[in-house]
Structure formats: structure tokens, C-alpha cells
Design an enzyme around this catalytic site. Sequence first.
Site, PDB file in Angstrom:
ATOM      1  N   SER A 151      13.833  -6.854 -26.973  1.00 18.72           N
ATOM      2  CA  SER A 151      15.039  -6.751 -27.808  1.00 18.72           C
ATOM      3  C   SER A 151      15.123  -7.782 -28.911  1.00 18.72           C
ATOM      4  O   SER A 151      16.041  -7.711 -29.738  1.00 18.72           O
ATOM      5  CB  SER A 151      16.294  -6.824 -26.939  1.00 18.72           C
ATOM      6  OG  SER A 151      16.465  -5.621 -26.220  1.00 18.72           O
ATOM      7  N   LYS A 154      15.463  -6.453 -32.370  1.00 17.77           N
ATOM      8  CA  LYS A 154      16.758  -6.067 -32.944  1.00 17.77           C
ATOM      9  C   LYS A 154      17.155  -7.006 -34.092  1.00 17.77           C
ATOM     10  O   LYS A 154      17.989  -6.647 -34.928  1.00 17.77           O
ATOM     11  CB  LYS A 154      17.847  -6.071 -31.869  1.00 17.77           C
ATOM     12  CG  LYS A 154      17.711  -4.946 -30.836  1.00 17.77           C
ATOM     13  CD  LYS A 154      18.882  -4.972 -29.861  1.00 17.77           C
ATOM     14  CE  LYS A 154      18.871  -3.768 -28.928  1.00 17.77           C
ATOM     15  NZ  LYS A 154      17.996  -3.954 -27.762  1.00 17.77           N
ATOM     16  N   SER A 206      22.973  -6.442 -26.892  1.00 18.05           N
ATOM     17  CA  SER A 206      21.658  -5.792 -26.948  1.00 18.05           C
ATOM     18  C   SER A 206      21.750  -4.291 -26.712  1.00 18.05           C
ATOM     19  O   SER A 206      20.940  -3.700 -25.980  1.00 18.05           O
ATOM     20  CB  SER A 206      20.713  -6.433 -25.925  1.00 18.05           C
ATOM     21  OG  SER A 206      19.370  -6.216 -26.257  1.00 18.05           O
TER      22      SER A 206
END
Length: 442
Positions: A151, A154, A206
Amino acid sequence: MGSTHGVGRHGVGKLVVAEHGVGKHVVAEHGVSENRAGTHRTGKPGTGRRVTGRRRALGAAVLATSTMTWGLMTTALAGVPPAQASGPARLGAPPADRVIGGERLAGRGLIAPQGVPAPPKTEASAFLIADADTGAVLAAKDPHGHYMPASTLKTLTAVTLIPKLDKDRVIKPSKWACDEEGSAVGLVPKPIYKVHDLMRALLMVSGNDAADALAEANGSLRETLADMNERARQLQAYDTVAKSPNGLDRPGQRSSPYDLALIARAGLAMPDFREYISTKTADFPAPKGHYEIANHNKLLGRYKGMMGVKNGWTTKALGSFVGAAKRDGHTIIVVIMHHPGGFWEEVAKLLDWGFEVRGKAAPVGELVGPAPSPTPSPPAGAVRAGGTPAPPGAARNAGGAGKSAWQGAAPGVAAAVLGAGVAGGVALLMYGRLRRRRRDEE
């Protein structure tokens, strides 16, 4: 299907080359021949004359040679180098003759400065500590190693889309986005979310579903991935390849500690990014009212000066984290990748070390700035910086290096034009003889 080359609309045609090098010759509306299931005819409709393979090939050669000759002559007469006559310039590949950030960063083991204590130990397979203000890389381990980012990718999604999307725009996520696997904020397919809300969900909790919804808002998943990879190239994050907007493991998806530091540094320059990563709790829209979401960064509020950024974890990527903290007007970035367990205490110690040695030790590398935007040479008569039209020929004559390069290539282009012309003449002569022989046979 491979490349297609065509000239004009009426009677000239195009040469279509198939994937494995086997071509077929097709001629436009009022043209010479047509390929349909192995039957080849020419002339006026209804005449039914068969065309041999050798004649078809010769006709195709004449067409291709004429097209090539005309193209080369047009380019040469216009005085424009062939490379400038193509489409718009794009960001290029990483330089093959140097390591981004400095030669020492090519190392796979610990890279640390002399004269100061070594950085604290970490179980991460790779890490990087940098001064975000000066760009100095203070220490690293395998900084350009390729790892699954989970993640932490991101951050690239946010850095790419924050400038592109109106944060007050209302979004209705698709069912596909709402049903995304992994960590999620809990979207429903209703128009109750602003881009601002989805960005919070992306960077605070997330939300994989929020990442997908933002990608849809940008046009499509494919378009967003293209934008993310182009943004990575613009930042010179050449180790990074995005295959998903949320960081879920995908074949070929990767990043590096160095690249994640570049991306985080770019994000820290954006006020909205700084707001999202530093928000501890926020109200999130629901079909009836709202509910509270809380930031997953466990160092927020616990580590002095912690600004936040992003953590990540998957079974293949293991633990990863990009963090930034600010003390006494100075910001330190720490990146870890492929960590097998809990990393929060290790990250805090790495940050402490960064603040301690900043300005006291020689950097082991640097965080580079964005790549210059590629700009094609302006055409003759283009408006110059002062607002006045450039004189004819200014684009060709501006820049001694470009001019000399084109002048050096001119003899080769002339030779190519001459050779293509000779080849075209021979082909036309043979074609004429073949047609005369056919009339004699008739």
C-alpha cells in the site's frame, strides 16, 4: 496487426504488415487490388482478370517505395530532422551510464557515511534515510532494489491524482470498486463521496476501494495506471512500475526505497497531501450520516514531529513504510521495504539517527529533482518567450548542437532519398515491362 502505412484516400492504398512479418497489400476505395480469401482481381469491376503473386508483390513494392521516397523527400525539403518530424516527445528511460542519486546507491548492502555512528539495525531487506529539505541521502541499504510496494504505492496514486481531480467533485463508485478485496473503507455505490473523502480514505485507512474509485474518477483504471507510471518517470522514479492503484500485488509491480522517497518528497510539497497524511481521525460519509475513520500510522501523535505518510503490508511484499517527521524546521524521510514483522520502533530509531547526523556527515547520495519536461522544437514562425514571432528558420537554427547534428545527418538523408528514388525507378520500369508483357499475352 503490425504497422499500417497509407497515402491519400482515392486509389493510392496502404501496406498492412502482419505480426509475424507476412504482409498483405490492400488498396483503398478506387484502387488496384483487393485481398479476400485468397482471390485477387484487378481492373474494372467484372473483368475477372487474375493477378499473379509476383505482380501483386511488385505492385506493393512500387507503392511502398514511392511512399518512402515521398516521405523522405518531404522531410528533407522541409529542413526538419526525421526525429523531429515524429509525434510528441515523451519522458525517456533511465540513463544507462549513471545511477540515479549517485554511484554509491548502486550497492546492495549497507551504505553509510564515515565519521558518525552507523544507523540502527533493522530487519527490513532495504531502507533509506534522507533529508527531505536538501535531498541528501544519509544512509541506505539496497536503495534501488526492486520490491513489491504494497500500500505504499498509494502515495504515487495520491501524488498523481491530487493535481488532476477537483477535491469537491462528488463521486459515485462502481460496484467493482466497492467490492475490492483487502483493506477497505466500506464504500457503497451511491453518490455520497467527494474526492476529498476518498483521498482521506486512501491515505489514512489504506482503502483499496477508495483507490479504485479515484481511478474511475480519473477516467478509467487503464488511464490512471498510465498516468501513475508517467508521473513516476517524471519524478525519475525509474524503479517503479504500477500495475494497480491500490498496491495489491500484481505481476511486474515494483518499487524501491529510493523511489518511494522521491514520491513522498513530491507529496510533501502538496498542501492537500500533507493534510491527508497527518489527519488522525475524520468523519467519513455513509448512506445515513457518517462514521469515524482513524489513521493507520501508529507513530502519529507518538513520535515527536511525525508528519505521517503511508504504511503497507501483503503476504508477498511483507511490511513496508514511508514516513516523514519534522523537527526544528528540518524534515527527515525514512523508507523501509520487505520487513518481516513489527517495524514501528525501528522506524522511530532510524528517524532519530537521521535528525542526529543531518548536516554532520557527508551524504552517500541525493534525491534527484523531477526530470525536465520534454518539449519538441518549435516550428518556424513560433512565438518566442518575448511574445514576438520567431523569424523563418529560427527553429532550425536555434541551438548549435541541434543544428550541427542535423547538418551531420544531411548527407545520410540525401543518400537515403537518392537510393529510394533509384529503387523506385527500377521498380516502376519492371512494372511497366510486366504490364506490356501482359498486354502482349492478351
